[in-house]
Structure formats: C-alpha cells, structure tokens
Design an enzyme around this catalytic site. Structure first.
Site, short mmCIF file in Angstrom:
data_model
loop_
_atom_site.label_atom_id
_atom_site.label_comp_id
_atom_site.label_asym_id
_atom_site.label_seq_id
_atom_site.Cartn_x
_atom_site.Cartn_y
_atom_site.Cartn_z
N ASP A 172 51.84 -44.19 -27.26
CA ASP A 172 50.50 -44.66 -27.03
C ASP A 172 49.15 -43.55 -27.30
O ASP A 172 48.41 -43.94 -27.65
CB ASP A 172 50.38 -45.02 -25.48
CG ASP A 172 51.20 -45.97 -25.04
OD1 ASP A 172 51.80 -46.56 -25.89
OD2 ASP A 172 51.06 -46.31 -23.89
N PHE A 194 48.66 -43.89 -30.93
CA PHE A 194 47.89 -44.92 -31.04
C PHE A 194 46.58 -45.08 -30.61
O PHE A 194 45.45 -45.22 -31.37
CB PHE A 194 48.64 -46.21 -30.22
CG PHE A 194 47.79 -47.16 -30.54
CD1 PHE A 194 48.31 -48.19 -31.55
CD2 PHE A 194 46.79 -47.91 -29.50
CE1 PHE A 194 47.45 -49.57 -31.79
CE2 PHE A 194 46.45 -49.13 -29.49
CZ PHE A 194 46.46 -50.02 -30.72
N LYS A 197 46.22 -45.19 -13.21
CA LYS A 197 46.40 -46.08 -14.39
C LYS A 197 48.00 -46.19 -14.81
O LYS A 197 48.33 -45.20 -15.21
CB LYS A 197 45.71 -45.88 -15.64
CG LYS A 197 45.67 -46.59 -16.65
CD LYS A 197 44.86 -46.42 -18.03
CE LYS A 197 44.50 -47.46 -18.80
NZ LYS A 197 45.85 -47.91 -19.56
N ARG A 209 48.97 -61.13 -20.35
CA ARG A 209 47.52 -61.14 -20.92
C ARG A 209 47.36 -61.74 -22.14
O ARG A 209 46.46 -62.42 -22.36
CB ARG A 209 46.98 -59.61 -21.00
CG ARG A 209 45.38 -59.66 -21.35
CD ARG A 209 44.67 -58.41 -21.41
NE ARG A 209 45.59 -57.42 -22.22
CZ ARG A 209 44.93 -56.13 -22.40
NH1 ARG A 209 43.98 -55.76 -21.72
NH2 ARG A 209 45.84 -55.45 -23.11
N CYS A 258 59.68 -12.20 -49.31
CA CYS A 258 59.10 -11.17 -50.18
C CYS A 258 60.20 -10.09 -50.61
O CYS A 258 60.87 -9.55 -49.78
CB CYS A 258 57.86 -10.42 -49.70
SG CYS A 258 57.15 -9.11 -50.60
S1 IVH Z 1 41.95 -52.60 -14.02
C1 IVH Z 1 39.21 -55.06 -17.29
N1 IVH Z 1 43.62 -50.86 -12.90
O1 IVH Z 1 45.14 -50.65 -18.10
C2 IVH Z 1 40.54 -54.63 -17.26
N2 IVH Z 1 44.07 -51.70 -15.11
O2 IVH Z 1 43.09 -50.53 -20.11
C3 IVH Z 1 40.52 -54.01 -15.58
N3 IVH Z 1 46.08 -50.76 -16.00
O3 IVH Z 1 44.74 -53.87 -19.28
C4 IVH Z 1 42.14 -53.33 -15.53
N4 IVH Z 1 46.80 -49.71 -14.26
O4 IVH Z 1 46.86 -53.23 -18.20
C5 IVH Z 1 43.41 -51.65 -13.99
N5 IVH Z 1 45.12 -49.87 -11.89
C6 IVH Z 1 44.69 -50.22 -12.89
C7 IVH Z 1 45.59 -50.30 -14.03
C8 IVH Z 1 45.25 -51.07 -15.11
C9 IVH Z 1 46.97 -49.94 -15.67
C10 IVH Z 1 46.13 -51.39 -17.33
C11 IVH Z 1 45.88 -52.66 -17.44
C12 IVH Z 1 44.82 -52.96 -18.31
C13 IVH Z 1 44.62 -51.73 -19.14
C14 IVH Z 1 43.18 -51.16 -19.20
#
Ligand code: IVH
Length: 683
Positions: A34, A37, A121, A142, A433
């Site tokens: 990632d 990426f 996240k 998604r 060298c």
């Molecule tokens: S909120 C508008 N909360 O991260 C999207 N996303 O780059 C709002 N993700 O597509 C997403 N943990 O797959 C949210 N605590 C979290 C998250 C989370 C992982 C992922 C999710 C999302 C992407 C956003």
C-alpha cells in the site's frame, strides 16, 4: 521536469496505478505494498496539481478504485461509498483544516470551537450493511463506490456483524438502517492461515487486508466462516425514521447501542493538534493491537459542519486519513556513486530523490556491489522501491521498469579508482582499488575536512565519520553537506536528536572562510598558513570568489611558476598545487561543494594595521585558542607562519613555549607575551 516529460510520466503513472488498483480492489492479489501504491498516487496527484490542464476524467485520481466482480451479484449503494484523501504530515493536516475553514467560512460556519473525531484506520475492506426492521438483509463490498458485490451470505458468518439489531440504549431499532464499516482479520489469524496456505502449496496472502478481502469474496460461505473475520462499524449512511445525530461520536454510540462492534480506541478530541498526537501515539504503539492499522481517520465531529463541508472529488471534505509513515516508498535513483572503504573496496551507493520512509527523509541507499545492481536490473534514472525495516540502512528492493523513459543509463563499475586513479581489480563479487593504502588515506582526508582548522564541524569525530563511510552515506567531502537527518538517524544507536544536531551543525558550517576551505581540501604540503596565503591572493583577484568552483577557476590558470611567486611557496608546494588544480576529479569535487551549498563568507578584513607582519604562535594561550588567534591576525591583514625565520616579525609565546621561542632569541626576532599580543590586536 519539462511539461512534455511530466505528461509522459503522468500517463505512465496512471497506467501503473490503474493496474495495481485493479489487483488490489478486484482481485485481492497486490504485487506492491500500500505504501508504494500511495507514493505513486501522491506523485501523480502532485504532477496533476502542477499541470491542472493534464487532468483527465479517467485519471485514477478522479475515480474510486475497484470494480465489482462478475462472480457476485451487483448491488447499487443508496449513497455513493466515498473514499478519503490522505495526509502524511502534521503540516498536511493543518493545510486540510485551513482548506475546510476556508470553504465553510463562506457558508456561515467556522471550525472555531469544533471538535474532531479520531478513529484507527483499519487495514481491511469497507462494507455496507442494510437492515430492515432490525434484520440484516444485505451486505456488500464497496466495489466502484456506486455498485458493490453482494456478499450477504458471507456476512452472515461473521460474529461481529449483527444479524439482528438489539436495543441496548434509548434509541429504537430503526425500520431501515444502512451502516458502514470495515472487515478485517487479526494478525495472528493471518499468520495461521498463511501457514496453512503454504502447507497446502497454495498462494500466501500479501497482507491481512488482502486475506480479509479474499475471504469475504468466497463463493463458498464455509470458507469465509473458517476464517474468523472481524468487523468494526463506523458510519450510519442512512436511517429511517430519521434521527438527527449532532456529532459523529453520537453515531458511534448509537451503533454500539444496537449491538454493532465499534472500535473502543476511537476518541473525540478538541483540537487538530490533539488529533495529530493521537496519530503519533498510535504510530508508536500499534504493535500492541491485535490487528493492522495504517493510520488514523479524522472527521469533523460536528455533523452540521461536516455536511456543509460537502464532497470534493471522491472524498468528503470534512474527513481525512492521516497515514502512518510508510515503511516503503518510491524514489528516483539520481546517480550511483562509488564509496571507497578502508580496505579499498569500492561500494556503489545510490543517490535518491529525497523520500520519507518510516518517518525519516532518506536520500541514499547502499547497493553493496556490482552483482546486486545486476540482480536488481537497476539503471541510473530508474524509479525504485526503497524499504527500511527497523533501524537499518534503506535498501532498494525493486525497480519499477514500467516508469522508464528510455533515458536511463547503465551503471559501469569504473576501471580506475575514483580516489587515486589506481587500477580497480575484482576479488570475487567485490571490486577493489589496487593501491592498498588508498582507502585508509581517503578516510584520513575526510577526517581532515571536518577538523578544527578546516570546516570545524563539531560532533563529527572519527567514529561517526567511519559509520558514515562504512554505510555508504558519504563517499567524498561534498557528501557531508548533503546528509539528511533521515540518512543519519537510521544509523545504529544514533537517535533523532543527535541526527538533528549533526545536520544543524553541518548546515551552520556551510558558510566558511576561503582559507579554511582551501586548507580542508587536504592538498599535499598545504598547511593552514599557505592556505591562508592562497585565500588572500584569490580574494584580492578581480572577481569576488563566493563559491568553491570559483577557487578552481581561479587557480586553474596558475602555472608552477605563478604559484612559486607566492610568499613561502617553494617548488614542491607549487608542484603539488599545480597537480591538484589540474585534476578534473578535483574540479568536479569543487562543483559538488557548490551544489551542496558550501559558500564563502565575505573576507572579514577589518583593517590593515598588521599588514606586512608575520606572526608565529608557540605555547598555550589563555584567552584565545590558536585558531582564533590566527584568524584575528589575518583579519587585521597580518600573516601567520609555523616556522620562525628572519622574516618573522613576532613570536607570540604563551605558557610552556616550545623551541620556537629559543629560535626567535637566536635569530633576534622579537618575542611578545599574550597580553602584549592582545594589546596589539585591540589598539
Ligand atoms: S471512514 C468516506 N473509518 O479507509 C469514507 N474508514 O480511505 C469514510 N477505513 O474506504 C470511511 N478504517 O475502507 C473510515 N475507522 C475507519 C476506517 C476506514 C479503515 C478504510 C475504509 C475507507 C478507507 C478510506
């Protein structure tokens, strides 16, 4: 980069991003991490920002990744499933806040007094769950954000996904609810399953997210059930009858009250600074979580502000992902230099476009030997993947050949040593060298560059210089001035603080005197006094000398005879100077000093009252050190020398003077003590 080059690079980046995005979202089998990426995507975003007219609607920056697979039924999301923009530093977070403030202030709102909701996240995949009268009727991925894949059967196997909603709190179970969240797999489970895959001769999964994604996309739900997937829900995208949630935090509480699993680590904070702290804390302690996280997500907690902020491109303006520093990134190999080790081994070192890896900016990576370059298939100009695992020097792990322009150059190990021009011989995989003294001598010359009489870089003792050399961070004197904190920080036991101190000390010494610079070059037989004489002559020239390459231009015109006309310079010194300024490697080194930002202070000639007077210092002075005393003499137009002769005007004798005092008496040269000397300077 010209516009044409940018256009070509943009097209290549789009192709490669689209390819990897398809692997990532639709086929669950990525070839790159990632982090890599993300760096590619960032580069594309930056180029498109610089050349907005090159943005096209089909650019990956304008689309939500992924495409629903045909093997599952397609379902339309009621509201598009958006994504989030990324930030990688506190500064980018501030920029985000300013952008939002700017946007909402025109719409009667402000972030003043607002709070932020911080979530971990999770490295998983986003899902949508639809409940009717409290019963799960559909689960979907998604997909492309508009259409997802129907994975209801598989969702039914996941314990954290409620099949039926409860009513633990004040809120009634709604008649219709669309919740969103993340499916993921624990680290331990990831290891266990991969072991099994290996045992059964099957392909191992690249990361936990991949495994989770592969598992929910199984046509046979029994496979999904066997994989102990976990889930957190974090968003209510639709609720009927309508409930007004004032904050994002309230939505999380409501989800928990109906029996969803919400992440207990999520937290509301009352400033952006605190949100950044939340991220920094988790960056350091993510190891204690049972699942992988790759950053935090920050939302404006107040829903009225969040709504007004609206959507920009494919992401809500009021939310952002603040990622942890990647452990891998892409960089461009700008050059491959040769570092000569103590034993004369020639090590190729890649000079990179500066890049953040694991939180530090690095600009160099060792390449070990010629075979390693061949194994990687690396050319100068290539875009590569740089990795840093723990406290180790960064390594190049892969060349992204798809980004080649055709202008890349092959690396050829030189046939002659770059230091002393001796022949290079092969010894197994190593190139050496043929002069056994070369490496050690080179090292000495670099210790000399940073020594007190030369650049006087405090803190760069032999031990540290050895480390820099051994790890390939420096291969010549000019390299010292382009070291970054990240280059140094990754060295064994040298932490962030010492790296910062070293870099700031080096930076402060980039501006030096011409005399110190010439002395630092370590030209054979050139001591401090001769260097000072040469500096004076060069500064008396018509053209003001401000940067190192101009020293080369000035003395390139000198013959040995010209050098001999200078005070105290005999045939031996003149020959040495002529030879040094006649070698093209040395002239190239001077230009590299220019590039690294070395420049000269305007000469501090405050007076000429010591003009024509030559001083020799002996013994220990109490109020000044020797360097300071010499500089003061030169500043006042005087000259210094190491040896007493009839031409000497004064011998300054400090405590425990050496034989120079006796010699002065023999030759009838006047000897003065420290206070007489100080008076002479100040009168
Ligand atoms: S909120 C508008 N909360 O991260 C999207 N996303 O780059 C709002 N993700 O597509 C997403 N943990 O797959 C949210 N605590 C979290 C998250 C989370 C992982 C992922 C999710 C999302 C992407 C956003």
């Amino acid at each position: 980069m010209t516009r044409e080059e940018a256009k070509e690079r943009i097209e290549k980046l789009r192709r490669i991003i689209d390819y990897h995005r398809a692997l990532y979202h639709s086929f669950d089998s990525p070839e790159i991490s990632d982090a890599v990426f993300d760096t590619l995507k960032n580069e594309l975003e930056e180029l498109e920002y610089e050349y907005p007219d090159l943005v096209t609607p089909d650019s990956p920056t304008q689309k939500i990744g992924g495409r629903p697979l045909d093997k599952f039924k397609k379902v339309a999301h009621e509201e598009p499933m958006l994504s989030l923009n990324d930030a990688f530093s506190a500064r980018e977070m501030e920029e985000w806040r300013d952008r939002v403030e700017n946007y909402i202030s025109g719409r009667g709102k402000t972030l003043y007094g607002a709070s932020f909701y911080c979530e971990l996240k999770i490295d998983g995949l986003a899902i949508e769950l639809v409940y009717e009268n409290g019963v799960l009727i559909r689960g979907s991925t998604r997909g492309d954000g508009i259409f997802g894949e129907d994975i209801t059967q598989n969702m039914l196997t996941i314990t954290d996904v409620p099949k039926k909603l409860d009513c633990f709190g004040r809120l009634e179970v709604p008649s219709r609810l669309v919740a969103r969240g993340e499916i993921f797999i624990a680290k331990k489970e990831f290891t266990r399953i991969n072991k099994e895959q290996k045992r059964d001769g099957l392909k191992e999964y690249a990361n936990p997210r991949n495994l989770a994604a592969g598992s929910v996309r199984q046509l046979d739900s029994r496979v999904t059930a066997g994989r102990k997937l976990k889930s957190f829900q974090y968003d209510i995208s639709m609720i009927y009858p309508k409930v007004v949630f004032k904050t994002h935090e309230e939505e999380h509480k409501a989800l928990a009250s109906w029996g969803f699993t919400v992440n207990p680590e999520n937290r509301r904070v009352d400033s952006l600074e605190k949100a950044c702290e939340f991220r920094d804390e988790w960056e350091n302690s993510r190891g204690r979580l049972t699942y992988e996280v790759d950053g935090i997500v920050v939302f404006i907690n107040e829903n009225d502000i969040f709504e007004i902020a609206g959507v920009v491109g494919k992401a809500p303006r009021g939310g952002i992902a603040y990622k942890f520093s990647p452990r891998e990134a892409t960089a461009v190999v700008q050059n491959i230099k040769i570092q000569v080790g103590r034993t004369g081994v020639l090590t190729p070192v890649a000079e990179l476009s500066p890049v953040q890896v694991s939180g530090v900016t690095i600009s160099r990576a060792t390449l070990h030997n010629e075979d390693e370059i061949r194994r990687l298939g690396l050319k100068i100009g290539d875009t590569v993947i740089v990795t840093r695992a723990g406290d180790v020097i960064p390594k190049i792990t892969k060349v992204i050949t798809e980004l080649r322009t055709g202008k890349e150059k092959n690396f050829i190990m030189p046939a002659r040593c770059p230091i002393d021009n001796s022949k290079v011989k092969r010894d197994g995989v190593l190139s050496k060298c043929s002069n056994p003294k070369c490496g050690a001598r080179h090292r000495e010359s670099l210790y000399h560059v940073v020594s007190r009489g030369a650049f006087d870089i405090r803190g760069l003792g032999r031990k540290i210089m050895d480390k820099f050399l051994d790890e390939g961070l420096i291969s010549d004197a000019a390299d010292i001035f382009s070291l970054s904190e990240g280059d140094i920080e990754v060295l064994d036991r040298l932490g962030k603080k010492s790296a910062e101190n070293i870099v700031s000390e080096i930076k402060s010494k980039k501006k030096t005197t011409l005399a110190r610079f010439i002395f630092g070059l370590g030209i054979l037989h050139i001591g401090e006094e001769t260097a000072a004489d040469l500096a004076r002559i060069a500064s008396d020239g018509r053209k003001k000398i401000r940067i190192p390459s101009e020293v080369g231009e000035f003395f390139a015109a000198y013959s040995t005879d010209d050098f001999e006309k200078i005070n105290d310079i005999g045939p031996k010194i003149a020959e040495s100077l002529r030879e040094w300024f006649g070698r093209k490697e040395n002239i190239a080194l001077l230009s590299r000093f220019d590039k690294a930002g070395v420049e000269f202070e305007a000469p501090k000639q405050t007076g000429k009252k010591l003009e024509g007077k030559t001083f020799v210092l002996t013994g220990v002075l109490k109020t000044l050190d020797r360097e300071e005393a010499k500089e003061k003499i030169r500043t006042l137009g005087g000259d210094t020398s190491e040896t007493v002769s009839k031409k000497t005007s004064f011998v300054v004798a400090g405590e425990s003077p050496g034989s120079k005092k006796a010699k002065a008496e023999r030759l009838g040269v006047k000897t003065i003590n420290e206070s007489e000397f100080l008076r002479m300077l100040s009168e």
